[in-house]
Each structure stands twice: as C-alpha cells, then as structure tokens.
Design an enzyme around this catalytic site. Sequence first.
Site, PDB file in Angstrom:
ATOM      1  N   TYR A  22       0.844  -1.188   0.000  1.00 63.70           N
ATOM      2  CA  TYR A  22       0.000   0.000   0.000  1.00 63.70           C
ATOM      3  C   TYR A  22       0.882   1.242   0.000  1.00 63.70           C
ATOM      4  CZ  TYR A  22      -3.728  -3.206   1.526  1.00 63.70           C
ATOM      5  OH  TYR A  22      -4.628  -4.239   1.622  1.00 63.70           O
ATOM      6  N   PRO A  82     -15.660  -4.530   2.212  1.00 62.77           N
ATOM      7  CA  PRO A  82     -16.961  -4.806   2.830  1.00 62.77           C
ATOM      8  C   PRO A  82     -18.060  -3.872   2.347  1.00 62.77           C
ATOM      9  CG  PRO A  82     -15.535  -3.673   4.384  1.00 62.77           C
ATOM     10  CD  PRO A  82     -14.681  -4.048   3.202  1.00 62.77           C
ATOM     11  N   GLY A 115     -17.948  -2.646  -0.885  1.00 61.12           N
ATOM     12  CA  GLY A 115     -17.923  -2.677  -2.337  1.00 61.12           C
ATOM     13  C   GLY A 115     -16.631  -2.224  -2.967  1.00 61.12           C
ATOM     14  N   PHE A 118     -14.011  -0.172  -4.846  1.00 64.23           N
ATOM     15  CA  PHE A 118     -14.034   0.919  -5.820  1.00 64.23           C
ATOM     16  C   PHE A 118     -15.401   1.048  -6.502  1.00 64.23           C
ATOM     17  CE2 PHE A 118      -9.522  -0.494  -5.784  1.00 64.23           C
ATOM     18  CZ  PHE A 118      -8.986   0.651  -5.203  1.00 64.23           C
ATOM     19  N   THR A 119     -16.308   0.103  -6.249  1.00 58.84           N
ATOM     20  CA  THR A 119     -17.663   0.157  -6.791  1.00 58.84           C
ATOM     21  C   THR A 119     -18.644   0.050  -5.621  1.00 58.84           C
ATOM     22  OG1 THR A 119     -16.901  -0.972  -8.788  1.00 58.84           O
ATOM     23  CG2 THR A 119     -19.281  -0.835  -8.449  1.00 58.84           C
ATOM     24  N   PRO A 120     -19.030   1.172  -5.017  1.00 58.43           N
ATOM     25  CA  PRO A 120     -19.879   1.149  -3.831  1.00 58.43           C
ATOM     26  C   PRO A 120     -21.157   0.347  -4.048  1.00 58.43           C
ATOM     27  CG  PRO A 120     -19.034   3.363  -4.235  1.00 58.43           C
ATOM     28  CD  PRO A 120     -18.664   2.537  -5.426  1.00 58.43           C
ATOM     29  N   LEU A 121     -21.601  -0.303  -2.982  1.00 53.85           N
ATOM     30  CA  LEU A 121     -22.796  -1.135  -3.044  1.00 53.85           C
ATOM     31  C   LEU A 121     -24.027  -0.314  -3.394  1.00 53.85           C
ATOM     32  CD1 LEU A 121     -22.278  -3.253   0.199  1.00 53.85           C
ATOM     33  CD2 LEU A 121     -21.774  -3.939  -2.144  1.00 53.85           C
TER      34      LEU A 121
END
Length: 290
Positions: A66, A216, A218, A220-223
Amino acid sequence: MNTPSTPLPGGIRTLGDSTVTRYGYGAMQLAGPWVMGPPADHDGALAVLREAVSLGITHIDTSYAYGPRITNELIREALHPYPKSLFIATKVGANRDAQGGWPTARRPQDLRKQVHENLESLGVEALDLVNMRMGDAQGPQPGSIAEAFETLVGLQREGLIRHLGVSNATAEQIAEARGIAPIVCVQNMYNLAHRHDDDLVDHLAADGIAYVPFFPLGGFTPLQSEALSQVASRLEATPMSVALAWLMQRSPNILLIPGTSSTAHLRENIAGAGLCLSDEDMAELDSIGP
C-alpha cells in the site's frame, strides 16, 4: 494473551494467541489515489490511526504494497511504540508497478523480501499476522499455494511471523494451506452483493477460523441495491451502515476492517456497524446476493 475490553460493535474474538476487536480498521485508504504514493493530508492520516486506537480498535490491517510502504510508515509514525493490545495484520504476494498495478510476487525470494520490508517499515521484530495473497487483481485464481505458503511457514519457524492467514484465495487453496500449517484467518472479498464465499464463511466458523472480508462496502464500486436502500430508509440509517451491520450479524467469525481517511467517517462506520437488524431485515438483505 491480551484481552481488550471495548464497546465496539461485535465485541472481541480470539485470533491465534491474541484477542482482537471484531471491528477493526483497514489502512489501505491512507495511501494516495489508487493506493499509490503519500496521502494528501499526512496529519489527517495520522489522526485517523490514533483515533481508531483511542476508540478501542485493536486490529489494524495493512500491507507493504500500500503506497508502497506508505501505510506501514504512517502506522509506525502514528502508533509506535505500539500498545500491547494492538494486533497488526499484513499481507504478501504482490508488488506494485509504475502504473499502479499489482503484479504477483510469490517466489520464495520475493516473499522473504516482502516479510523483511514489512518488519522494517512497521518497526517490529515479528509480524502478528501475515496473509498469503493469492490470485490477482481480478480475484482468486486456481493453482497450488504450497510453495508460497511453505515459505511463510519457514519464516514463522524463524520467529519472524506469529500467525498465518490466506487472502484472495479459492476454497481449494485454503484447504491446501491448512494441510501444511494452521491458519487463523481467511481474507477474501465479501459483502452484501458479493456472496460467493457464503459456504466458506460457515465452514470456517465451524472450525473456529476468522473470516475477514475486504471491500466490505464494495471497494471501488460502492454497493447499490433497492433492498439495501429500503432497509436503510426504514431504519433511518445510511446504506453503508446497514451493509456493515449485516456483515457483523452474518456470522460471529467475521472480523470487519473497513477503511477511511476521515475521523468523522471512522466514527460513522463504527456506529453503523452497531445497528441491530431484525430477522426481517436480515432476510430482506440476504436476497441481494448473486
């Protein structure tokens, strides 16, 4: 064994010979864009780490990749000398390239180098937990884990690693690793919309092994889900809070490591994970899976 007392959601759980808070903190977002380079707000990043510990969090997840190196150095600057109760998990098996990619690096010499880089940048003599990262940026991929995992077992015998885990791995790789040496956790992608590990979560719970979902919320692609929005509206909560609470109630072996670079967001996530979902709420949310 350290035994922290905490009001955090989910309480505490034994992880190897330590006891950690089920609600932890993932440090990935402390690095710059696409997990490369330093943060825009260096002091803000330090503040988030210190706030996490002050709120009672005893489980922090990081990786030398990171930044690379950035999050480990921030953790060391913010928290060293570390509280005895603090448990820092890291992972090996991938490097970073100039384009921000995650090329695999699982040869024995690669893994030895990464372990020593983690030791040096975190400022410790032994790593609490090292997860062997398999697969690639697309997710788990088939193939034997034996050579890579045996390398980590050797480093554990040298006293450089306390506990072992597996990340981004298939069920077959996890079983193969467990046939070589004990593991204390599995860290795979899992959330309300990504439920391919449902059976694995339950199987590990029965065997007393922790499951640590990354992304948890999502990643880079939010839920996004109509059912999630409906439950959140009914509870007068945010969809992300409900998603965290669902994970916390999904199984007692799940340890959460949501990340953020904001102290306010950190506190919001903790409050959200503490939501009490009814059986009706859980059933409605369970329908979201693939």
